[in-house]
Scaffold this active site. Structure first.
Site, short mmCIF file in Angstrom:
data_model
loop_
_atom_site.label_atom_id
_atom_site.label_comp_id
_atom_site.label_asym_id
_atom_site.label_seq_id
_atom_site.Cartn_x
_atom_site.Cartn_y
_atom_site.Cartn_z
CE1 TYR A 113 15.18 -63.94 48.55
CE2 TYR A 113 15.18 -64.70 50.82
CZ TYR A 113 14.82 -64.88 49.50
OH TYR A 113 14.09 -65.97 49.14
CD1 TRP A 115 10.08 -65.03 50.84
CD2 TRP A 115 7.87 -65.46 50.67
NE1 TRP A 115 9.92 -66.16 50.08
CE2 TRP A 115 8.58 -66.46 49.97
CE3 TRP A 115 6.49 -65.52 50.71
CZ2 TRP A 115 7.93 -67.49 49.30
CZ3 TRP A 115 5.86 -66.57 50.05
CH2 TRP A 115 6.57 -67.53 49.35
N1 LIG Z 1 17.85 -73.27 57.95
C1 LIG Z 1 17.12 -72.80 56.93
N2 LIG Z 1 17.06 -71.48 56.71
C2 LIG Z 1 16.33 -71.00 55.70
C3 LIG Z 1 15.60 -71.87 54.86
C4 LIG Z 1 15.67 -73.28 55.11
O1 LIG Z 1 15.06 -74.10 54.40
N3 LIG Z 1 16.42 -73.69 56.17
N4 LIG Z 1 14.83 -71.36 53.85
C5 LIG Z 1 15.24 -70.07 53.31
C6 LIG Z 1 14.22 -69.52 52.42
S1 LIG Z 1 13.76 -70.52 51.12
C7 LIG Z 1 13.70 -68.27 52.57
S2 LIG Z 1 12.66 -67.67 51.36
C8 LIG Z 1 14.07 -67.42 53.69
C9 LIG Z 1 12.90 -66.55 54.20
O2 LIG Z 1 13.38 -65.51 54.96
P1 LIG Z 1 12.65 -64.10 55.04
O3 LIG Z 1 11.86 -63.86 53.80
O4 LIG Z 1 13.65 -63.07 55.43
O5 LIG Z 1 11.64 -64.35 56.24
P2 LIG Z 1 10.34 -63.57 56.69
O6 LIG Z 1 10.10 -64.00 58.09
O7 LIG Z 1 9.25 -63.78 55.71
O8 LIG Z 1 10.81 -62.06 56.69
C10 LIG Z 1 10.04 -61.01 56.21
C11 LIG Z 1 10.14 -59.84 57.16
O9 LIG Z 1 9.48 -58.71 56.56
C12 LIG Z 1 8.66 -58.07 57.54
N5 LIG Z 1 7.59 -57.37 56.82
C13 LIG Z 1 6.36 -57.82 56.48
N6 LIG Z 1 5.68 -56.89 55.80
C14 LIG Z 1 6.49 -55.80 55.72
C15 LIG Z 1 6.32 -54.51 55.13
O10 LIG Z 1 5.32 -54.18 54.52
N7 LIG Z 1 7.37 -53.66 55.24
C16 LIG Z 1 8.51 -53.97 55.90
N8 LIG Z 1 9.46 -53.05 55.96
N9 LIG Z 1 8.69 -55.19 56.47
C17 LIG Z 1 7.69 -56.09 56.36
C18 LIG Z 1 8.19 -59.20 58.41
O11 LIG Z 1 7.75 -58.73 59.67
C19 LIG Z 1 9.43 -60.09 58.48
O12 LIG Z 1 10.27 -59.74 59.55
O13 LIG Z 1 14.59 -68.22 54.75
C20 LIG Z 1 15.67 -69.04 54.34
N10 LIG Z 1 16.28 -69.66 55.49
N1 LIG Z 2 3.76 -73.13 55.68
C1 LIG Z 2 4.81 -72.63 55.01
N2 LIG Z 2 4.98 -72.93 53.72
C2 LIG Z 2 6.06 -72.45 53.05
C3 LIG Z 2 7.00 -71.59 53.67
C4 LIG Z 2 6.79 -71.29 55.05
O1 LIG Z 2 7.59 -70.59 55.67
N3 LIG Z 2 5.70 -71.83 55.68
N4 LIG Z 2 8.05 -71.09 52.94
C5 LIG Z 2 7.96 -71.09 51.48
C6 LIG Z 2 9.27 -70.94 50.85
S1 LIG Z 2 10.03 -69.43 50.97
C7 LIG Z 2 9.87 -71.91 50.15
S2 LIG Z 2 11.34 -71.61 49.36
C8 LIG Z 2 9.29 -73.25 50.01
C9 LIG Z 2 10.35 -74.33 50.22
O2 LIG Z 2 9.91 -75.55 49.78
P1 LIG Z 2 10.85 -76.83 49.97
O3 LIG Z 2 12.25 -76.50 49.66
O4 LIG Z 2 10.24 -77.97 49.27
O5 LIG Z 2 10.63 -77.03 51.54
P2 LIG Z 2 11.44 -77.48 52.83
O6 LIG Z 2 10.39 -77.36 53.88
O7 LIG Z 2 12.72 -76.77 53.00
O8 LIG Z 2 11.80 -78.97 52.56
C10 LIG Z 2 10.84 -79.97 52.28
C11 LIG Z 2 11.35 -81.29 52.75
O9 LIG Z 2 12.52 -81.70 52.05
C12 LIG Z 2 13.11 -82.73 52.83
N5 LIG Z 2 14.54 -82.77 52.54
C13 LIG Z 2 15.52 -82.02 53.09
N6 LIG Z 2 16.73 -82.39 52.58
C14 LIG Z 2 16.48 -83.38 51.69
C15 LIG Z 2 17.33 -84.20 50.84
O10 LIG Z 2 18.55 -84.07 50.79
N7 LIG Z 2 16.71 -85.14 50.09
C16 LIG Z 2 15.37 -85.31 50.08
N8 LIG Z 2 14.87 -86.25 49.27
N9 LIG Z 2 14.56 -84.59 50.88
C17 LIG Z 2 15.11 -83.63 51.66
C18 LIG Z 2 12.86 -82.39 54.28
O11 LIG Z 2 12.42 -83.56 54.99
C19 LIG Z 2 11.80 -81.30 54.21
O12 LIG Z 2 10.71 -81.53 55.06
O13 LIG Z 2 8.27 -73.42 50.98
C20 LIG Z 2 7.32 -72.35 50.95
N10 LIG Z 2 6.19 -72.77 51.74
MO LIG Z 3 12.04 -69.51 50.01
#
Ligand SMILES: Nc1nc2c(c(=O)[nH]1)N[C@H]1C(S)=C(S)[C@@H](COP(=O)(O)OP(=O)(O)OC[C@H]3O[C@@H](n4cnc5c(=O)[nH]c(N)nc54)[C@H](O)[C@@H]3O)O[C@H]1N2
Ligand SMILES: Nc1nc2c(c(=O)[nH]1)N[C@H]1C(S)=C(S)[C@@H](COP(=O)(O)OP(=O)(O)OC[C@H]3O[C@@H](n4cnc5c(=O)[nH]c(N)nc54)[C@H](O)[C@@H]3O)O[C@H]1N2
Ligand SMILES: [Mo]
Length: 752
Positions: A113, A115
């Site tokens: 998994y 991005w």
């Molecule tokens: N505590 C907490 N944890 C969370 C979340 C949260 O809300 N709270 N959110 C979760 C969510 S929604 C998400 S989506 C995940 C995101 O987690 P990830 O999608 O795993 O995070 P990234 O840092 O985007 O990892 C992408 C990796 O791919 C590498 N990469 C970039 N381009 C390429 C390429 O062309 N080839 C290869 N081989 N590698 C490449 C980058 O250097 C990077 O290390 O995290 C989750 N974790």
């Molecule tokens: N700049 C930037 N933008 C991103 C990403 C990034 O890495 N960087 N990641 C992208 C990805 S993979 C995803 S999945 C999306 C995620 O998008 P979201 O899931 O909407 O984002 P989060 O930042 O996890 O959470 C947004 C807010 O929800 C609030 N929150 C947490 N728990 C609760 C709850 O129980 N109740 C309520 N009402 N609020 C709560 C927190 O205060 C938090 O700041 O964002 C995307 N956008």
């Molecule tokens: Mo995500």
């Protein structure tokens, strides 16, 4: 274009948007915002430093202990031996072959998994899946960390794939601007998150829409633990994390007890209200879900709940729910309950009314576009049918052969001997990283393709250096964006990096699957071919795009695929005629009670939405762990990407933890102090950011800091995932529940 100074400027695309890149003597020297982006993010500013950072993986590397004795315990602490490409590829191919012959392809985990980067062809997941399918298959994963729980529950409620609902059906911004009077945002709509969108987002418009909403006097209510969860000017109702279902039930209770429920809509368009109502009114458990009941649970005063419910019934109201609410234990409940609340208001199917999910989560949600197809590199069929819910990887490694429940099915975890990861960083994204580190010693081999020495690369046995998008040619396009890019190769590969495609082609060849994987074509041949397919499909949809050479010459084009009418409305035909346009649920209606879910017999997700207190929330706070930790996405970057260069900036690390002044004072913490955030699972260093913009009792530590090296009892950079719990949302969704965690914070000097 060359301007005589020897600097050439080109536009490229990324998950955080398009930007201009200056290249001089084969090196990226600067980036600038794309001229047509009204709110360009600052994320690309760091690209010149990140691309050449000393943390780039220079050459193929094999972990010393694994190379000499197939040791599994030194992952993360061992040194690496650099090898020539051919030697490293031979070793990896031999190991893949050994594992598939000894244990079958069910022993290979390729869920992988993450991005990775934008660009359609060099999409790392497509590449790794195609490769593993070429050699007999792999254990895959279902859903995303973003929306895994919603992807499981919402089809039961609305009968449509959750992502389709978001991208193709929900009200667009134009519709909302034209028709909505009251916008009730659970979890806010955060422009910080709307900076990114998978595959690219060119015009960042979320903030602009809120300016327009304010100008027309729309009432925007941000129900969230942080004021910054919605743009400035929105009304803020601070809530306790994990309590939204109780608040939604109380709003529903007001509707029902004050005669405000739209019973005509309930009768025509839903099923099961009569089985839910007794629970709502307290007839089944003696507890009416009234505002007085909900107020102490969620922290919103009962009078405010009553007033809001009346306003919602009296005006055109859109309820929006952030993805964060389902990234928590029982995340199914607020999602389901928001649909029930919207159904009771009776506005589903009316423009600007009803419910929608993930506006602001990514920048693409709310843009109404005519969908185009194509530019998909086939991943082939996977001969292995085993799939795990994506966020259950820790459990999978800990419990091979053990049964678990998922969405009505009883499954068993596979016995994984080899992990192949490309394009993701599990040591960023997974919960309870100290526990993951233990489980990670289970497999016999871990192979990672990665441009940088991330925490995951450091915990691999074989690391192949991958190029970044600036080092290869690609096409940038996304279903949620109305621009199309030729992404030129801007610079030669850094170090000995190779494209994922080249890495997999070389491995496939060694495993007698070379022709299958490549189809006899190079990357340079595949890209125009896939593009021509896309161009043909676009023409069939009535959209002209330049031919490949033309696009290359122009660099980018804006596509005429926007629907600027205020007409995109969720379920309008269904509302009009629920028999002819029946939903895909068993009843054809919105399911307030689901016989199917009820039949699963899950106590953690019964037949209708209920309030289930999480294991860890302010209601179960202890003296050891009195604060609720939310771990949102970082505003200054995408996840853990570009971290090495950002972390170099003075004062950037450890990451900042937001804490309320009352909680700070009680702990002798001042703004800017170094603190320790900890619980029984782990500890992270952070820097206090004292702010009254957070609910008292809640702290927020964003994700994205790289997990430190093993052996240290505190994560030095501030990675919240040493603190989060690794449990599925419920037996139904089995999603990531990162936002459910209790912690304590102390001054670093006091705690040691
Ligand atoms: N505590 C907490 N944890 C969370 C979340 C949260 O809300 N709270 N959110 C979760 C969510 S929604 C998400 S989506 C995940 C995101 O987690 P990830 O999608 O795993 O995070 P990234 O840092 O985007 O990892 C992408 C990796 O791919 C590498 N990469 C970039 N381009 C390429 C390429 O062309 N080839 C290869 N081989 N590698 C490449 C980058 O250097 C990077 O290390 O995290 C989750 N974790
Ligand atoms: N700049 C930037 N933008 C991103 C990403 C990034 O890495 N960087 N990641 C992208 C990805 S993979 C995803 S999945 C999306 C995620 O998008 P979201 O899931 O909407 O984002 P989060 O930042 O996890 O959470 C947004 C807010 O929800 C609030 N929150 C947490 N728990 C609760 C709850 O129980 N109740 C309520 N009402 N609020 C709560 C927190 O205060 C938090 O700041 O964002 C995307 N956008
Ligand atoms: Mo995500």
């Amino acid at each position: 274009m060359a301007d005589g100074s020897g600097i050439e400027t080109k536009v490229t695309s990324s998950h955080w948007g398009a930007f201009e890149v200056d290249v001089e003597n084969g090196r990226i020297v600067a980036t600038r915002p794309f001229a047509h982006d009204p709110n360009p993010p600052r994320i690309p500013d760091i690209i010149p430093q990140a691309v050449y950072h000393h943390t780039r993986v220079a050459r193929p590397s094999v972990r010393r202990g694994w190379l000499t004795s197939r040791d599994r315990t030194g992952r993360g602490s061992d040194a690496f031996v650099e090898l020539p490409w051919d030697e490293a590829l031979d070793i990896a191919a031999k190991e893949l072959d050994r594992v598939r012959k000894a244990y079958g392809n069910e022993a290979i985990f390729g869920g992988s998994y993450g991005w990775s980067s934008a660009g359609r062809f060099h999409h790392a997941q497509s590449q790794v899946h195609r490769f593993l399918n070429s050699i007999g298959g792999y254990v895959a994963s279902f859903g995303s960390y973003s929306t895994g729980c919603a992807q499981a529950i919402m089809p039961h409620v609305f009968g449509v794939d959750f992502l389709k609902l978001l991208y193709e059906h929900q009200d667009g911004w134009h519709t909302i601007n034209e028709h909505t009077d009251t916008l009730v945002m659970f979890g806010g709509i955060n422009p910080k998150n709307a900076q990114v969108s998978m595959g690219g987002i060119t015009e960042h418009e979320t903030a602009t829409w809120f300016d327009r909403f304010a100008a027309k006097g729309m009432r925007c209510v941000n129900i969230a633990p942080q004021r910054v969860d919605a743009p400035e000017g929105c009304e803020w109702l601070p809530v306790r994390p994990g309590s939204d279902t109780a608040l939604m039930l109380a709003l529903a209770h007001v509707l029902e007890s004050e005669g405000l429920t739209d019973h005509d809509f309930i009768d025509r368009c839903t099923t099961g209200f009569e089985r839910f109502r007794p629970y709502l009114m307290g007839e089944t458990d003696g507890q009416p879900k009234s505002p007085d009941w909900a107020a102490p649970i969620c922290g919103v005063p009962a009078g405010t709940i009553r007033e809001l419910a009346r306003r919602m019934a009296a005006t055109r109201t859109l309820i929006t729910v952030a993805w964060s609410l389902q990234r928590a234990e029982h995340g199914e409940q607020p999602y389901w309950m928001s649909a029930v609340l919207a159904a009771m208001l009776g506005q589903i199917g009316l423009p600007g009314g009803g419910v929608g999910y993930g506006y602001g989560a990514i920048g693409g949600v709310g843009k109404s576009l005519i969908g185009l197809r194509g530019m998909t590199f086939s991943q082939f069929e996977n001969p292995v049918k085993k799939v795990i819910p994506v966020a259950r990887i820790g459990d999978m490694l800990r419990h091979p052969g053990q049964p678990y429940d998922f969405n009505g099915r009883r499954e068993t975890y596979p016995d994984i001997r080899l992990i192949y990861w490309a394009g993701g960083n599990p040591y960023h994204h997974h919960q309870d990283l100290n526990a993951l580190h233990e489980a990670w010693q289970q497999p016999e081999c871990v192979i990672v393709n990665e441009p940088w020495w991330t925490a995951t690369a450091k915990r691999a046995d074989i690391v192949f250096p991958a190029t970044t998008p600036y080092e290869r040619e690609d096409i940038g396009r996304s279903n949620m964006d109305d621009y199309l890019f030729h992404m030129p190769q801007l610079i030669p590969p850094v170090g000995e990096a190779r494209d994922d495609y080249a890495i997999f082609a070389a491995l496939a060849e060694r495993m007698d699957a070379g022709e299958t994987f490549t189809g006899g074509l190079t990357a340079q041949e595949w890209i125009p071919r896939l593009y021509e397919d896309y161009r043909r499909l676009a023409a069939e949809a009535g959209v002209e795009v330049p031919d490949f050479e033309g696009l290359k010459h122009q660099n980018w084009v804006r596509l005429p695929i926007r629907d600027n009418t205020p007409n995109r409305t969720l379920f309008a035909p269904f509302r009009e005629n629920p028999d002819d346009a029946a939903l895909g649920t068993p009843s054809g209606r919105i399911e307030i009670f689901s016989d199917r879910i009820d039949g699963f017999g899950y106590d953690d997700c019964p037949g209708h939405p209920v309030w289930l207190p999480p294991t860890e929330w302010l209601g179960t706070a202890t003296p050891q762990a009195p604060l609720h930790l939310v771990s949102p996405q970082p505003g200054d970057k995408l996840h853990s990407q570009l971290e090495s260069a950002l972390a170099d900036q003075p004062g950037a690390r450890p990451e900042r933890v937001v804490i309320h002044p009352d909680d700070a004072v009680a702990r002798g913490i001042a703004d800017g102090d170094l603190v320790r955030v900890f619980n029984a699972r782990g500890a992270a260093r952070a820097r206090a950011l004292v702010s009254d913009g957070i609910t008292p009792g809640v702290v927020a530590l964003p994700t994205g800091a790289w997990y430190g090296d093993p052996g240290s009892n505190i994560d030095p950079h501030g990675n919240p995932n040493v603190l989060t719990r690794d449990k599925g949302t419920s037996r139904l969704g089995q999603g990531c529940s990162a936002h459910t965690a209790l912690v304590e914070v102390s001054r670093a000097d006091a705690a040691g």
